[in-house]
Write a protein that holds these residues in place. Structure first.
Motif, PDB file in Angstrom:
ATOM      1  N   HIS A  75       0.818  -1.251  -0.013  1.00  0.00           N
ATOM      2  CA  HIS A  75      -0.161   0.077  -0.184  1.00  0.00           C
ATOM      3  C   HIS A  75       0.783   1.380  -0.002  1.00  0.00           C
ATOM      4  N   ASP A  76       1.940   1.472   0.805  1.00  0.00           N
ATOM      5  CA  ASP A  76       2.503   2.628   1.290  1.00  0.00           C
ATOM      6  C   ASP A  76       3.859   2.850   0.153  1.00  0.00           C
ATOM      7  N   SER A 132      -4.690   2.505   5.655  1.00  0.00           N
ATOM      8  CA  SER A 132      -5.181   3.711   5.237  1.00  0.00           C
ATOM      9  C   SER A 132      -4.227   4.787   5.336  1.00  0.00           C
ATOM     10  N   SER A 133      -4.762   6.065   5.068  1.00  0.00           N
ATOM     11  CA  SER A 133      -3.737   7.150   5.333  1.00  0.00           C
ATOM     12  C   SER A 133      -3.775   7.508   6.928  1.00  0.00           C
ATOM     13  N   ASP A 134      -4.495   6.662   7.693  1.00  0.00           N
ATOM     14  CA  ASP A 134      -4.224   7.083   8.919  1.00  0.00           C
ATOM     15  C   ASP A 134      -3.353   6.310   9.662  1.00  0.00           C
ATOM     16  N   GLY A 208      -1.929  15.707   5.739  1.00  0.00           N
ATOM     17  CA  GLY A 208      -1.547  14.399   4.611  1.00  0.00           C
ATOM     18  C   GLY A 208      -1.511  13.158   5.448  1.00  0.00           C
ATOM     19  N   LYS A 209      -0.771  12.205   5.017  1.00  0.00           N
ATOM     20  CA  LYS A 209      -0.721  10.740   5.423  1.00  0.00           C
ATOM     21  C   LYS A 209       0.011  10.857   6.687  1.00  0.00           C
ATOM     22  N   GLU A 210      -0.794   9.970   7.565  1.00  0.00           N
ATOM     23  CA  GLU A 210      -0.189  10.061   9.012  1.00  0.00           C
ATOM     24  C   GLU A 210       0.830   8.649   9.135  1.00  0.00           C
ATOM     25  N   ARG A 211       2.117   9.043   9.480  1.00  0.00           N
ATOM     26  CA  ARG A 211       2.899   7.995   9.556  1.00  0.00           C
ATOM     27  C   ARG A 211       4.281   8.537  10.426  1.00  0.00           C
TER      28      ARG A 211
END
Length: 237
Positions: A75-76, A132-134, A208-211
């Motif tokens: 996914h990422d 997901s982007s969470d 944006g994407k949480e990482r």
């Protein structure tokens, strides 16, 4: 609870990943292949944790694996993916986590074949949540060997040198939409509190994407950017 390792997804093969870091004055090694997952890795150890640069070795195997971490990698694609925390009893931990209202996947057996033909084994436990982007919650590992024996073996093989033993972490910095909410969720998962024995967890506001956004080592003097990941690192040599 301790951080076991940081998972950084890459498009770079393990030989090139380890070469990049070795040329910067660090000591990284090629790890090996996860034959059932279709992935391979390079590794850089600290005194009681490591950084894993994980990439796909066989796309067809990775696609069929259905493994939570491999699905996250697919996914990422690249950049910091997630973090893994160490436990000495995943069966008990799974019951505790489920008692806190989370659903789990596992524990499941895992192994890696090294370049020298050695098979290393461990077990994994994941939180059942959509990719997901969470910000993903951490996953958990239980090694086949006790920590003392495992780290002694790594030193004997040269995977951990004096340099690696000095590579201590200060903090892992996560970029999230709502820091207070993310901190509360992680605290609930971990049974209260978010500071680990070997590093701090920091949640900062971002878009944006949480990482995971940044890995901060102690005595940092430089920023190293590798495959969309930022490392605040010391200088060696």
């Amino acid at each position: 609870m301790k951080l076991d390792h940081i998972v950084h997804f890459t498009h770079t093969n393990p030989e090139a990943s380890s070469k990049f870091w070795n040329e910067k004055g660090f000591h990284a090694i090629t790890g090996g292949s996860h034959k059932n997952w279709g992935t391979q890795n390079a590794l850089m150890y600290g005194p009681d944790y490591y950084v894993e640069w994980l990439t796909i070795e066989d796309e067809s195997v990775a696609e069929r694996s259905g493994h939570p971490l491999v699905e996250h990698l697919r996914h990422d694609q690249r950049g910091f993916g997630t973090v893994c925390l160490r436990s000495d009893n995943l069966d008990l931990l799974a019951k505790q986590i489920e008692g806190r209202g989370f659903r789990t996947i596992g524990p499941m057996d895992a192994e890696r074949l090294t370049e020298t033909g050695e098979t290393i084994r461990w077990r994994l436990l994941f939180i059942d949540e959509p990719i997901s982007s969470d910000l993903p919650l951490p996953f958990f590992i239980e090694w086949e060997e006790p920590d003392e024996a495992r780290f002694a073996g790594l030193k004997q093989k040269g995977a951990i040198t004096e340099l690696n033993e000095g590579l201590r972490l200060e903090a892992l910095v996560f970029s999230v939409e709502n820091p207070a909410q993310s901190e509360a969720r992680w605290s609930s998962l971990l049974g209260g509190g978010i500071d680990l024995e070997n590093c701090h967890l920091v949640f900062e506001a971002g878009k944006g994407k949480e990482r995971l956004r940044e890995v901060r080592f102690e005595s940092a003097e430089q920023e190293i950017v590798f495959e969309d990941g930022r490392y605040q690192a010391p200088r060696f040599g």
